[in-house]
Design a protein around this motif. Structure first.
Motif, PDB file in Angstrom:
ATOM      1  N   SER A  29     -37.942 -28.738 -20.089  1.00 58.75           N
ATOM      2  CA  SER A  29     -38.194 -29.668 -18.988  1.00 58.75           C
ATOM      3  C   SER A  29     -36.938 -30.455 -18.641  1.00 58.75           C
ATOM      4  O   SER A  29     -36.033 -30.588 -19.457  1.00 58.75           O
ATOM      5  N   SER A  37     -39.341 -30.945 -11.888  1.00 53.70           N
ATOM      6  CA  SER A  37     -39.550 -30.961 -13.336  1.00 53.70           C
ATOM      7  C   SER A  37     -40.707 -30.044 -13.684  1.00 53.70           C
ATOM      8  O   SER A  37     -41.736 -30.047 -13.032  1.00 53.70           O
ATOM      9  N   GLU A  38     -40.500 -29.292 -14.714  1.00 51.16           N
ATOM     10  CA  GLU A  38     -41.531 -28.398 -15.183  1.00 51.16           C
ATOM     11  C   GLU A  38     -41.542 -28.460 -16.693  1.00 51.16           C
ATOM     12  O   GLU A  38     -40.509 -28.608 -17.318  1.00 51.16           O
ATOM     13  N   SER A  39     -42.704 -28.364 -17.266  1.00 50.59           N
ATOM     14  CA  SER A  39     -42.806 -28.365 -18.711  1.00 50.59           C
ATOM     15  C   SER A  39     -43.719 -27.240 -19.126  1.00 50.59           C
ATOM     16  O   SER A  39     -44.704 -26.948 -18.465  1.00 50.59           O
TER      17      SER A  39
END
Length: 109
Positions: free
Chosen positions: A35, A7-9
């Protein structure tokens, strides 16, 4: 990590032009998050609700005009769990650096 489990935001402000219904081009700021985690999109939902309720009467004078909240889901072939959300706000000029903001007197914040 296997594809789709990371997960990346990213939240950022981008100044873009938005064509209004009246045919006039307006500079807006796009605040967005990309995300796989829904909890990272929640702050934009909250901010959107604020602009649509308690801040509505202040838009364009005290706070920027709110031009909408947009969401896309499952539009990326490589990662259908990836979600995109953004809000469009009136561009009110230069960004105040965080360091500069905390140095302001409380009344100026």
């Amino acid at each position: 990590a296997p594809s789709g489990t990371h997960s990346e935001s990213k939240t950022t402000n981008e100044s873009i032009e938005k064509d209004s219904e009246e045919g006039v081009s307006t500079q807006v700021v796009c605040k967005y998050v990309v995300s796989t985690r829904k909890d990272l999109l929640d702050p934009l939902d909250y901010e959107s609700r604020l602009y649509e309720s308690g801040l509505k009467a202040l838009q364009g004078t005290v706070v920027p005009k709110f031009h909408g909240h947009y969401k896309l889901k499952g539009t990326w072939e490589n990662n259908p769990d990836l979600k995109f959300a953004c809000i469009l706000l009136e561009d009110c000029g230069d960004v105040i650096p965080y360091e500069g903001f905390v140095d302001l007197d409380l009344k100026d914040r």
